[in-house]
Write a protein that holds these residues in place. Structure first.
Motif, PDB file in Angstrom:
ATOM      1  N   THR A  17       0.822  -1.212   0.000  1.00  0.00           N
ATOM      2  CA  THR A  17       0.000   0.000   0.000  1.00  0.00           C
ATOM      3  C   THR A  17       0.854   1.259   0.000  1.00  0.00           C
ATOM      4  O   THR A  17       0.565   2.214  -0.722  1.00  0.00           O
ATOM      5  CB  THR A  17      -0.952   0.000   1.210  1.00  0.00           C
ATOM      6  OG1 THR A  17      -1.742  -1.186   1.196  1.00  0.00           O
ATOM      7  CG2 THR A  17      -1.874   1.201   1.170  1.00  0.00           C
ATOM      8  N   THR A  18       1.916   1.267   0.794  1.00  0.00           N
ATOM      9  CA  THR A  18       2.795   2.437   0.838  1.00  0.00           C
ATOM     10  C   THR A  18       3.468   2.655  -0.508  1.00  0.00           C
ATOM     11  O   THR A  18       3.597   3.796  -0.974  1.00  0.00           O
ATOM     12  CB  THR A  18       3.857   2.270   1.939  1.00  0.00           C
ATOM     13  OG1 THR A  18       3.206   2.066   3.194  1.00  0.00           O
ATOM     14  CG2 THR A  18       4.741   3.497   2.030  1.00  0.00           C
ATOM     15  N   TYR A  19       3.881   1.571  -1.146  1.00  0.00           N
ATOM     16  CA  TYR A  19       4.519   1.688  -2.458  1.00  0.00           C
ATOM     17  C   TYR A  19       3.550   2.267  -3.484  1.00  0.00           C
ATOM     18  O   TYR A  19       3.908   3.178  -4.249  1.00  0.00           O
ATOM     19  CB  TYR A  19       5.021   0.319  -2.924  1.00  0.00           C
ATOM     20  CG  TYR A  19       5.662   0.346  -4.293  1.00  0.00           C
ATOM     21  CD1 TYR A  19       6.985   0.718  -4.449  1.00  0.00           C
ATOM     22  CD2 TYR A  19       4.928   0.002  -5.432  1.00  0.00           C
ATOM     23  CE1 TYR A  19       7.580   0.755  -5.703  1.00  0.00           C
ATOM     24  CE2 TYR A  19       5.511   0.037  -6.692  1.00  0.00           C
ATOM     25  CZ  TYR A  19       6.837   0.413  -6.822  1.00  0.00           C
ATOM     26  OH  TYR A  19       7.414   0.451  -8.071  1.00  0.00           O
ATOM     27  N   SER A  60       1.648  10.470   7.067  1.00  0.00           N
ATOM     28  CA  SER A  60       0.660   9.789   7.901  1.00  0.00           C
ATOM     29  C   SER A  60       0.795   8.285   7.716  1.00  0.00           C
ATOM     30  O   SER A  60       1.076   7.814   6.606  1.00  0.00           O
ATOM     31  CB  SER A  60      -0.758  10.231   7.538  1.00  0.00           C
ATOM     32  OG  SER A  60      -0.933  11.610   7.771  1.00  0.00           O
ATOM     33  N   GLU A  61       0.585   7.527   8.770  1.00  0.00           N
ATOM     34  CA  GLU A  61       0.684   6.073   8.725  1.00  0.00           C
ATOM     35  C   GLU A  61      -0.499   5.508   7.957  1.00  0.00           C
ATOM     36  O   GLU A  61      -1.636   5.539   8.435  1.00  0.00           O
ATOM     37  CB  GLU A  61       0.715   5.501  10.146  1.00  0.00           C
ATOM     38  CG  GLU A  61       0.865   4.005  10.198  1.00  0.00           C
ATOM     39  CD  GLU A  61       2.185   3.522   9.617  1.00  0.00           C
ATOM     40  OE1 GLU A  61       2.131   2.681   8.706  1.00  0.00           O
ATOM     41  OE2 GLU A  61       3.239   3.990  10.055  1.00  0.00           O
ATOM     42  N   ILE A  62      -0.251   5.000   6.766  1.00  0.00           N
ATOM     43  CA  ILE A  62      -1.333   4.527   5.901  1.00  0.00           C
ATOM     44  C   ILE A  62      -1.990   3.284   6.474  1.00  0.00           C
ATOM     45  O   ILE A  62      -3.208   3.148   6.474  1.00  0.00           O
ATOM     46  CB  ILE A  62      -0.797   4.239   4.483  1.00  0.00           C
ATOM     47  CG1 ILE A  62      -0.301   5.542   3.855  1.00  0.00           C
ATOM     48  CG2 ILE A  62      -1.882   3.614   3.617  1.00  0.00           C
ATOM     49  CD1 ILE A  62       0.391   5.354   2.524  1.00  0.00           C
ATOM     50  N   GLY A  63      -1.193   2.361   6.981  1.00  0.00           N
ATOM     51  CA  GLY A  63      -1.738   1.100   7.445  1.00  0.00           C
ATOM     52  C   GLY A  63      -2.738   1.237   8.574  1.00  0.00           C
ATOM     53  O   GLY A  63      -3.671   0.465   8.690  1.00  0.00           O
ATOM     54  N   ARG A  64      -2.564   2.235   9.423  1.00  0.00           N
ATOM     55  CA  ARG A  64      -3.437   2.401  10.578  1.00  0.00           C
ATOM     56  C   ARG A  64      -4.643   3.289  10.272  1.00  0.00           C
ATOM     57  O   ARG A  64      -5.649   3.231  10.962  1.00  0.00           O
ATOM     58  CB  ARG A  64      -2.653   3.029  11.740  1.00  0.00           C
ATOM     59  CG  ARG A  64      -1.492   2.183  12.225  1.00  0.00           C
ATOM     60  CD  ARG A  64      -0.691   2.934  13.275  1.00  0.00           C
ATOM     61  NE  ARG A  64       0.496   2.185  13.678  1.00  0.00           N
ATOM     62  CZ  ARG A  64       1.441   2.684  14.455  1.00  0.00           C
ATOM     63  NH1 ARG A  64       1.343   3.907  14.913  1.00  0.00           N
ATOM     64  NH2 ARG A  64       2.496   1.954  14.784  1.00  0.00           N
ATOM     65  N   SER A 225      10.719  -4.507   1.422  1.00  0.00           N
ATOM     66  CA  SER A 225      10.263  -3.213   1.912  1.00  0.00           C
ATOM     67  C   SER A 225      11.036  -2.781   3.155  1.00  0.00           C
ATOM     68  O   SER A 225      11.879  -3.528   3.675  1.00  0.00           O
ATOM     69  CB  SER A 225       8.765  -3.259   2.199  1.00  0.00           C
ATOM     70  OG  SER A 225       8.473  -4.226   3.187  1.00  0.00           O
ATOM     71  N   LYS A 226      10.747  -1.562   3.609  1.00  0.00           N
ATOM     72  CA  LYS A 226      11.413  -0.970   4.788  1.00  0.00           C
ATOM     73  C   LYS A 226      12.929  -0.919   4.602  1.00  0.00           C
ATOM     74  O   LYS A 226      13.688  -1.170   5.544  1.00  0.00           O
ATOM     75  CB  LYS A 226      11.059  -1.751   6.058  1.00  0.00           C
ATOM     76  CG  LYS A 226       9.573  -1.724   6.394  1.00  0.00           C
ATOM     77  CD  LYS A 226       9.281  -2.453   7.685  1.00  0.00           C
ATOM     78  CE  LYS A 226       7.792  -2.418   8.010  1.00  0.00           C
ATOM     79  NZ  LYS A 226       7.467  -3.161   9.255  1.00  0.00           N
ATOM     80  N   GLY A 267      15.652  -3.541  -2.901  1.00  0.00           N
ATOM     81  CA  GLY A 267      15.356  -2.927  -1.617  1.00  0.00           C
ATOM     82  C   GLY A 267      14.596  -1.642  -1.874  1.00  0.00           C
ATOM     83  O   GLY A 267      15.061  -0.787  -2.634  1.00  0.00           O
ATOM     84  N   VAL A 268      13.426  -1.498  -1.263  1.00  0.00           N
ATOM     85  CA  VAL A 268      12.568  -0.346  -1.538  1.00  0.00           C
ATOM     86  C   VAL A 268      12.210   0.369  -0.242  1.00  0.00           C
ATOM     87  O   VAL A 268      11.659  -0.236   0.683  1.00  0.00           O
ATOM     88  CB  VAL A 268      11.273  -0.769  -2.272  1.00  0.00           C
ATOM     89  CG1 VAL A 268      10.319   0.418  -2.402  1.00  0.00           C
ATOM     90  CG2 VAL A 268      11.602  -1.326  -3.645  1.00  0.00           C
ATOM     91  N   SER A 269      12.535   1.636  -0.200  1.00  0.00           N
ATOM     92  CA  SER A 269      12.089   2.509   0.888  1.00  0.00           C
ATOM     93  C   SER A 269      11.180   3.557   0.261  1.00  0.00           C
ATOM     94  O   SER A 269      11.645   4.581  -0.241  1.00  0.00           O
ATOM     95  CB  SER A 269      13.279   3.173   1.593  1.00  0.00           C
ATOM     96  OG  SER A 269      12.820   4.078   2.571  1.00  0.00           O
ATOM     97  N   ALA A 270       9.878   3.286   0.269  1.00  0.00           N
ATOM     98  CA  ALA A 270       8.912   4.233  -0.294  1.00  0.00           C
ATOM     99  C   ALA A 270       8.499   5.258   0.744  1.00  0.00           C
ATOM    100  O   ALA A 270       8.227   6.410   0.427  1.00  0.00           O
ATOM    101  CB  ALA A 270       7.685   3.480  -0.808  1.00  0.00           C
ATOM    102  N   GLN A 271       8.439   4.858   1.996  1.00  0.00           N
ATOM    103  CA  GLN A 271       8.056   5.760   3.081  1.00  0.00           C
ATOM    104  C   GLN A 271       9.213   6.688   3.427  1.00  0.00           C
ATOM    105  O   GLN A 271       9.025   7.871   3.676  1.00  0.00           O
ATOM    106  CB  GLN A 271       7.649   4.945   4.303  1.00  0.00           C
ATOM    107  CG  GLN A 271       7.155   5.736   5.478  1.00  0.00           C
ATOM    108  CD  GLN A 271       6.522   4.830   6.533  1.00  0.00           C
ATOM    109  OE1 GLN A 271       5.477   4.254   6.304  1.00  0.00           O
ATOM    110  NE2 GLN A 271       7.167   4.708   7.678  1.00  0.00           N
ATOM    111  N   GLY A 272      10.414   6.121   3.454  1.00  0.00           N
ATOM    112  CA  GLY A 272      11.609   6.927   3.638  1.00  0.00           C
ATOM    113  C   GLY A 272      12.125   7.012   5.051  1.00  0.00           C
ATOM    114  O   GLY A 272      13.322   7.161   5.279  1.00  0.00           O
ATOM    115  N   VAL A 273      11.215   6.940   6.037  1.00  0.00           N
ATOM    116  CA  VAL A 273      11.626   7.141   7.414  1.00  0.00           C
ATOM    117  C   VAL A 273      10.583   6.507   8.332  1.00  0.00           C
ATOM    118  O   VAL A 273       9.414   6.374   7.976  1.00  0.00           O
ATOM    119  CB  VAL A 273      11.769   8.657   7.727  1.00  0.00           C
ATOM    120  CG1 VAL A 273      10.427   9.355   7.612  1.00  0.00           C
ATOM    121  CG2 VAL A 273      12.394   8.895   9.097  1.00  0.00           C
TER     122      VAL A 273
END
Length: 314
Positions: A17-19, A60-64, A225-226, A267-273
């Motif tokens: 979802t974040t990606y 914002s935290e998408i998962g929550r 991810s992460k 390796g994918v960091s879509a959120q970044g932090v």
């Protein structure tokens, strides 16, 4: 519309979802760090896509926050900026519940089977830090038994205690709302939720290989991810090394089926932090959205969120 079909698969909370939120936001804003543009949205809830992209842009935290159940299947027609080539991106399930159900119920839906028959490439998302990567083991169960005694004796004793409690409560007129203190009192022989994630992922790939007869191998981009967290803890590791260490069964399966699977690790960091890291978040807020993205193919880093898709189309 002509173009190769790419399907996204993965278990719940694996980073899909974040990606997609980052991809959607960067495509709509015509980011120079995204080699794709949105040609059209063939099907899907555009309002939901807008909401998750806004959440991604605002840290914002998408998962929550966005657990809508009416998202449905999403199909995007994507076009490469430097050519007229088109790819069709299929997202059959944002939350991964479909794939978890496949493992639990041991069957596919007809719609999913039809989708896989037409898919040329796959993006498989894995979370290297998910708590369920390590399943309950025989060693763990033995330690419990050594601490609490023989399983049958414990279960029998728990049942007797429960029955005595019911009789005592019945005599006193009380209602028992407490669970037994024994960790095995409510034990079940098997629950699919306790199975290791890598077992479920291997099952997904086995279903594809054994159920679909294909003249050519599946091309699979394995997205770890992460990656920002991996970079922080293991700065010199490649994505394939992370999978080999954290999901060894999946790594072994991929390599043992190299004749049927053409695969590459990203390796994918879509959120970044980490949004709970206030110090890191303050620094990232100052960045342009596209600068938060980091993609590592094992040799080079890129800011292009579409890197795994680009490799699949090559």
């Amino acid at each position: 519309m002509p173009g190769k079909n790419i399907s996204i698969i993965g278990l719940p909370a694996s980073g899909k979802t974040t990606y997609i939120a980052a991809l959607w936001a960067l495509m709509l804003n015509n980011s120079p760090h995204c080699s794709l543009r949105l040609h059209s949205l063939k099907s899907g809830n555009q309002q939901y896509l807008n909401k998750i992209s806004e959440a991604w842009l605002s840290f914002s935290e998408i998962g929550r926050t966005f657990l809508a159940k009416d998202v449905g299947e999403v199909v995007m027609n994507l076009q490469f900026k430097d050519s007229q080539e088109v790819a069709v991106l299929n997202i059959p399930d944002f939350f991964g519940e479909l794939f978890d159900a496949h493992f639990k119920d041991r069957e596919w839906t007809e719609d999913y089977f039809d989708l896989m028959k037409t898919s040329h490439q796959l993006i498989l998302f894995v979370d290297p830090y998910h708590e369920n990567n390590i399943a309950r083991t025989i060693m763990d169960e033995r330690q419990i038994l050594e601490q609490y005694g023989d399983l049958e004796d414990v279960m029998e004793e728990s049942a007797e205690q429960k029955q005595r409690g019911k009789e005592e409560n019945k005599e006193s007129g009380k209602v028992d709302t407490k669970e037994s203190k024994s960790p095995l009192a409510n034990a079940k022989i098997y629950q699919h939720i306790n199975s290791s994630n890598q077992v479920k992922l291997v099952e997904i790939l086995q279903y594809l290989l054994f159920s679909l007869s294909r003249a050519e191998p599946f091309k699979v981009a394995i997205v770890v991810s992460k990656w920002d967290k991996v970079m922080e803890n293991f700065p010199n590791k490649r994505p394939d090394e992370v999978v080999k260490s954290n999901l060894p069964l999946l790594y072994q399966f991929l390599n043992c089926n190299a004749s049927d699977l053409i695969f590459k690790f990203f390796g994918v960091s879509a959120q970044g932090v980490d949004y709970d890291n206030s110090d890191g978040l303050d620094e990232f807020v100052k960045m342009l959205p596209e600068d938060r993205v980091n993609i590592f193919d094992g040799a080079n880093y890129s800011k292009n969120i579409a890197t795994p898709i680009t490799w699949l189309i090559e």
